[in-house]
Design a protein around this motif. Structure first.
Motif, PDB file in Angstrom:
ATOM      1  N   UNK A  60       0.710  -1.261  -0.104  1.00  0.00           N
ATOM      2  CA  UNK A  60       0.089   0.088   0.063  1.00  0.00           C
ATOM      3  C   UNK A  60       0.886   1.409  -0.129  1.00  0.00           C
ATOM      4  N   UNK A  61       2.192   1.184   0.687  1.00  0.00           N
ATOM      5  CA  UNK A  61       2.985   2.273   0.655  1.00  0.00           C
ATOM      6  C   UNK A  61       3.430   2.528  -0.731  1.00  0.00           C
ATOM      7  N   UNK A  62       3.698   1.495  -1.503  1.00  0.00           N
ATOM      8  CA  UNK A  62       4.162   1.403  -2.883  1.00  0.00           C
ATOM      9  C   UNK A  62       3.137   2.286  -3.697  1.00  0.00           C
ATOM     10  N   UNK A  63       1.806   1.758  -3.675  1.00  0.00           N
ATOM     11  CA  UNK A  63       0.732   2.527  -3.998  1.00  0.00           C
ATOM     12  C   UNK A  63       0.793   3.952  -3.874  1.00  0.00           C
ATOM     13  N   UNK A  64       0.725   4.118  -2.697  1.00  0.00           N
ATOM     14  CA  UNK A  64       0.569   5.566  -2.239  1.00  0.00           C
ATOM     15  C   UNK A  64       1.601   6.512  -2.919  1.00  0.00           C
ATOM     16  N   UNK A  65       2.836   5.880  -3.088  1.00  0.00           N
ATOM     17  CA  UNK A  65       3.913   6.758  -3.478  1.00  0.00           C
ATOM     18  C   UNK A  65       3.846   6.901  -4.993  1.00  0.00           C
ATOM     19  N   UNK A  66       2.999   5.825  -5.757  1.00  0.00           N
ATOM     20  CA  UNK A  66       2.849   6.182  -7.133  1.00  0.00           C
ATOM     21  C   UNK A  66       1.947   7.237  -7.555  1.00  0.00           C
ATOM     22  N   UNK A  67       0.978   7.299  -6.602  1.00  0.00           N
ATOM     23  CA  UNK A  67      -0.142   8.143  -6.621  1.00  0.00           C
ATOM     24  C   UNK A  67       0.494   9.609  -6.332  1.00  0.00           C
ATOM     25  N   UNK A  68       1.073   9.707  -5.161  1.00  0.00           N
ATOM     26  CA  UNK A  68       1.376  11.144  -4.685  1.00  0.00           C
ATOM     27  C   UNK A  68       2.642  11.819  -5.217  1.00  0.00           C
ATOM     28  N   UNK A  69       3.505  11.077  -5.592  1.00  0.00           N
ATOM     29  CA  UNK A  69       4.943  11.545  -5.936  1.00  0.00           C
ATOM     30  C   UNK A  69       4.660  12.416  -7.424  1.00  0.00           C
ATOM     31  N   UNK A  70       3.862  11.913  -8.304  1.00  0.00           N
ATOM     32  CA  UNK A  70       3.702  12.934  -9.571  1.00  0.00           C
ATOM     33  C   UNK A  70       2.978  14.063  -9.321  1.00  0.00           C
TER      34      UNK A  70
END
Length: 147
Positions: A60-70
């Motif tokens: 879930x942390x990876x998904x959160x990163x993929x959504x928020x970083x951009x």
């Protein structure tokens, strides 16, 4: 994480590669430590469930990163600001790990004080018991400090 962010800020591939290498070394050590702590606190079928929850949270942390970083990169000053969130989260994780170590040591100390074995069920019970409650023996009878 800091090295990677410095590399991104300075546009240095060498520093970015070094940062990812160092981060990778730490990540593997973290996985071993997480498994050890989980196996101390859980037993039987609960270990599989607890490890599954840990793995799910990391995904879930990876998904959160993929959504928020951009979103951060597009709205807050570029890709450098998105990469600098990593060290902040890493230090937050370090704080959480220190807290877990504190709680774990406190539970082990309580358990040894009452003469128990460091098994997961007893470890959890020792942590949850009242500090002012009398020390009890294996028959759940109060005992003195000299017993």
């Amino acid at each position: 994480s800091i090295l990677l962010s410095i590399g991104v800020s300075n546009k240095s591939w060498e520093v970015m590669y070094l940062g990812r290498f160092v981060f990778g070394l730490g990540a593997e050590s973290l996985c071993v430590a997480q498994s050890t702590i989980t196996s101390d606190w859980f037993e039987g079928k609960d270990i599989a469930f607890a490890m599954g929850i840990g793995l799910s949270i990391s995904r879930l942390g990876s998904i959160f990163n993929n959504i928020t970083s951009p979103k951060v990169a597009n709205s807050r000053g570029g890709i450098q600001s998105a990469f600098w969130i990593g060290p902040v989260l890493t230090f937050s994780s370090l704080f959480a790990a220190a807290l877990i170590i504190f709680v774990d040591r406190r539970a082990i100390k309580k358990l040894k004080k009452r003469g128990g074995d460091v098994a997961s069920t007893e470890l959890t019970e020792a942590l949850l018991e009242d500090d002012d409650a009398p020390v009890r023996n294996e028959n759940n009878n109060p005992c003195s400090e000299s017993d």
